[in-house]
Enzyme design. Structure first.
Site, PDB file in Angstrom:
ATOM      1  N   ASP A   9       0.869  -1.181   0.000  1.00 43.16           N
ATOM      2  CA  ASP A   9       0.000   0.000   0.000  1.00 43.16           C
ATOM      3  C   ASP A   9       0.904   1.229   0.000  1.00 43.16           C
ATOM      4  O   ASP A   9       2.103   1.128   0.260  1.00 43.16           O
ATOM      5  CB  ASP A   9      -0.893  -0.011   1.261  1.00 43.16           C
ATOM      6  CG  ASP A   9      -1.767   1.232   1.350  1.00 43.16           C
ATOM      7  OD1 ASP A   9      -2.449   1.537   0.355  1.00 43.16           O
ATOM      8  OD2 ASP A   9      -1.733   1.919   2.381  1.00 43.16           O
ATOM      9  N   SER A  10       0.300   2.385  -0.242  1.00 44.04           N
ATOM     10  CA  SER A  10       1.063   3.622  -0.208  1.00 44.04           C
ATOM     11  C   SER A  10       1.538   3.963   1.215  1.00 44.04           C
ATOM     12  O   SER A  10       2.447   4.760   1.376  1.00 44.04           O
ATOM     13  CB  SER A  10       0.199   4.761  -0.740  1.00 44.04           C
ATOM     14  OG  SER A  10      -1.021   4.809  -0.021  1.00 44.04           O
ATOM     15  N   TYR A  41      -0.382   8.358  -2.577  1.00 42.57           N
ATOM     16  CA  TYR A  41      -0.433   8.028  -4.007  1.00 42.57           C
ATOM     17  C   TYR A  41      -1.643   8.705  -4.679  1.00 42.57           C
ATOM     18  O   TYR A  41      -1.673   8.878  -5.884  1.00 42.57           O
ATOM     19  CB  TYR A  41      -0.574   6.509  -4.203  1.00 42.57           C
ATOM     20  CG  TYR A  41       0.686   5.687  -4.015  1.00 42.57           C
ATOM     21  CD1 TYR A  41       1.837   6.216  -3.444  1.00 42.57           C
ATOM     22  CD2 TYR A  41       0.707   4.343  -4.405  1.00 42.57           C
ATOM     23  CE1 TYR A  41       2.977   5.434  -3.272  1.00 42.57           C
ATOM     24  CE2 TYR A  41       1.838   3.560  -4.252  1.00 42.57           C
ATOM     25  CZ  TYR A  41       2.968   4.101  -3.678  1.00 42.57           C
ATOM     26  OH  TYR A  41       4.084   3.320  -3.518  1.00 42.57           O
ATOM     27  N   GLY A  42      -2.634   9.048  -3.868  1.00 39.78           N
ATOM     28  CA  GLY A  42      -3.929   9.511  -4.387  1.00 39.78           C
ATOM     29  C   GLY A  42      -3.881  10.782  -5.213  1.00 39.78           C
ATOM     30  O   GLY A  42      -4.801  11.073  -5.966  1.00 39.78           O
ATOM     31  N   CYS A  72      -3.807  -0.927  -2.003  1.00 43.30           N
ATOM     32  CA  CYS A  72      -4.096   0.484  -2.284  1.00 43.30           C
ATOM     33  C   CYS A  72      -5.039   0.607  -3.491  1.00 43.30           C
ATOM     34  O   CYS A  72      -4.746   0.073  -4.562  1.00 43.30           O
ATOM     35  CB  CYS A  72      -2.774   1.184  -2.572  1.00 43.30           C
ATOM     36  SG  CYS A  72      -2.935   2.899  -3.031  1.00 43.30           S
ATOM     37  N   ASN A  73      -6.136   1.307  -3.303  1.00 51.74           N
ATOM     38  CA  ASN A  73      -7.101   1.469  -4.401  1.00 51.74           C
ATOM     39  C   ASN A  73      -6.516   2.275  -5.553  1.00 51.74           C
ATOM     40  O   ASN A  73      -6.776   1.983  -6.713  1.00 51.74           O
ATOM     41  CB  ASN A  73      -8.352   2.183  -3.897  1.00 51.74           C
ATOM     42  CG  ASN A  73      -9.227   1.297  -3.053  1.00 51.74           C
ATOM     43  OD1 ASN A  73     -10.267   0.824  -3.504  1.00 51.74           O
ATOM     44  ND2 ASN A  73      -8.818   1.040  -1.817  1.00 51.74           N
ATOM     45  N   THR A  74      -5.712   3.292  -5.229  1.00 54.01           N
ATOM     46  CA  THR A  74      -5.117   4.121  -6.286  1.00 54.01           C
ATOM     47  C   THR A  74      -4.142   3.282  -7.115  1.00 54.01           C
ATOM     48  O   THR A  74      -4.159   3.335  -8.354  1.00 54.01           O
ATOM     49  CB  THR A  74      -4.396   5.339  -5.667  1.00 54.01           C
ATOM     50  OG1 THR A  74      -5.265   5.959  -4.726  1.00 54.01           O
ATOM     51  CG2 THR A  74      -3.992   6.331  -6.729  1.00 54.01           C
ATOM     52  N   GLU A 151      -6.097   9.421   9.437  1.00 60.95           N
ATOM     53  CA  GLU A 151      -4.733   9.307   9.978  1.00 60.95           C
ATOM     54  C   GLU A 151      -4.566  10.140  11.251  1.00 60.95           C
ATOM     55  O   GLU A 151      -3.769   9.799  12.121  1.00 60.95           O
ATOM     56  CB  GLU A 151      -3.703   9.687   8.908  1.00 60.95           C
ATOM     57  CG  GLU A 151      -3.732   8.665   7.768  1.00 60.95           C
ATOM     58  CD  GLU A 151      -2.583   8.745   6.795  1.00 60.95           C
ATOM     59  OE1 GLU A 151      -1.716   9.623   6.929  1.00 60.95           O
ATOM     60  OE2 GLU A 151      -2.562   7.906   5.868  1.00 60.95           O
ATOM     61  N   CYS A 183     -11.283   3.250  -0.984  1.00 64.89           N
ATOM     62  CA  CYS A 183     -10.009   3.745  -0.456  1.00 64.89           C
ATOM     63  C   CYS A 183      -9.737   3.003   0.841  1.00 64.89           C
ATOM     64  O   CYS A 183     -10.663   2.734   1.617  1.00 64.89           O
ATOM     65  CB  CYS A 183     -10.102   5.257  -0.195  1.00 64.89           C
ATOM     66  SG  CYS A 183      -8.642   5.925   0.614  1.00 64.89           S
ATOM     67  N   THR A 184      -8.455   2.687   1.054  1.00 65.16           N
ATOM     68  CA  THR A 184      -8.073   1.900   2.233  1.00 65.16           C
ATOM     69  C   THR A 184      -8.573   2.487   3.549  1.00 65.16           C
ATOM     70  O   THR A 184      -8.839   1.754   4.497  1.00 65.16           O
ATOM     71  CB  THR A 184      -6.534   1.838   2.305  1.00 65.16           C
ATOM     72  OG1 THR A 184      -6.001   3.161   2.088  1.00 65.16           O
ATOM     73  CG2 THR A 184      -5.965   0.879   1.296  1.00 65.16           C
ATOM     74  N   HIS A 185      -8.649   3.825   3.615  1.00 68.04           N
ATOM     75  CA  HIS A 185      -8.957   4.479   4.883  1.00 68.04           C
ATOM     76  C   HIS A 185     -10.453   4.547   5.203  1.00 68.04           C
ATOM     77  O   HIS A 185     -10.837   4.718   6.357  1.00 68.04           O
ATOM     78  CB  HIS A 185      -8.427   5.916   4.878  1.00 68.04           C
ATOM     79  CG  HIS A 185      -6.935   6.028   4.872  1.00 68.04           C
ATOM     80  ND1 HIS A 185      -6.141   5.442   3.910  1.00 68.04           N
ATOM     81  CD2 HIS A 185      -6.092   6.671   5.711  1.00 68.04           C
ATOM     82  CE1 HIS A 185      -4.874   5.723   4.161  1.00 68.04           C
ATOM     83  NE2 HIS A 185      -4.815   6.467   5.239  1.00 68.04           N
TER      84      HIS A 185
END
Ligand code: DGL
Length: 265
Positions: A9-10, A41-42, A72-74, A151, A183-185
């Site tokens: 992931d980023s 990365y987004g 990571c989705n991006t 975050e 998105c991961t978050h």
């Protein structure tokens, strides 16, 4: 020797995927790489995300992995189509499993997608959905402030609610009954997103879907680990202390075994 599942992931967000992998595949060894030196990365270009992703894949291959998950989705949006058939192990991204589940879940054929600027600009979710069911209407919108909120641990409160209301307005207006948390978050903001969109809207968590997909692939390839407790190793390209300090929020437990490593060497 037992081979691990590699995940990259980023940064720290991919731990939401690791959490699901640990839940669904408790016997598997995992090697995680979080590119904390180059996150986010987004907001990066397609070319840059592809270059970083290839470096991350090469790093994981050196760790002797049997499958790589692009958490990571991006990176899944931009890089997966380019890299997927070029390496000796299966590479699985989060887009197809999430899109498939959303198509399955929608009743009114209106799906919402939220993600980073990169993910939304790539239109990868939209294309996947349309390929599965062309009659579905997709409304996609970027929610860039959600990443720093998560975050910083801002998972509720007026500021987050106001921003969520603003971002999710187009989805409400188009009457979606299913929304992909692309998105991961975003799984950490589920309560807020649910409050804004209402209880009737189905939220699709790509982390859950990708873990199910990986389980299926490993079972088909006869390399599913069935015994013992899996070991988990975490590498980050910068600031392991920062990573460790916020990782618990994503992983549900403090990660042990965190080291610094570069993927671009
Ligand atoms: N991991 C990224 C994603 O899922 C979010 C953070 C970033 O922008 O790097 O798209």
């Amino acid at each position: 020797m037992k081979k691990a599942i590699g995940v990259f992931d980023s940064g720290v967000g991919g731990l939401t995927v690791v959490r699901e992998l640990i839940r669904q595949l408790p016997c598997e060894d995992l090697v995680y790489f979080g590119d904390t030196a180059r996150v986010p990365y987004g907001i990066k270009s397609r070319e840059t995300v592809i270059r970083f992703s290839i470096e991350n894949i090469l790093f994981l291959l050196k760790q002797n992995v049997k499958l790589i998950c692009v958490a990571c989705n991006t990176a899944s949006s931009f890089a997966l189509p380019v890299v997927v058939n070029h390496f000796k192990v299966p590479i699985v991204g989060v887009i197809t499993p999430g899109a498939r589940e959303a198509v399955y879940a929608t009743q009114n054929k209106r799906i919402g997608v939220i993600g980073t600027h990169g993910t939304i600009k790539s239109r990868t979710y939209e294309n996947e959905i349309k390929q599965l069911e062309p009659s579905i209407k997709v409304t996609a919108t970027a929610c860039p402030l959600f990443v720093p909120f998560v975050e910083e641990g801002w998972l509720s409160g007026k500021v987050v609610m106001d921003v969520a209301r603003h971002y999710l307005e187009p989805l409400k207006a188009s009457g979606v009954d299913t929304v992909i948390l692309g998105c991961t978050h975003y799984p950490l903001l589920k309560p807020v997103i649910r409050q804004v969109l209402g209880k009737k809207v189905t939220l699709i968590d790509s982390a859950k879907q990708v873990a199910m997909e990986i389980k299926k692939i490993l079972a088909q390839d006869c390399c599913l680990a069935k015994n013992g407790k899996g070991r988990h190793k975490y590498y980050v390209s910068d600031n392991p202390e920062w990573f460790s300090s916020i990782a618990r929020r994503f992983l549900g437990e403090a990660p042990k075994n965190v080291s610094k490593a570069n993927s671009n060497v």
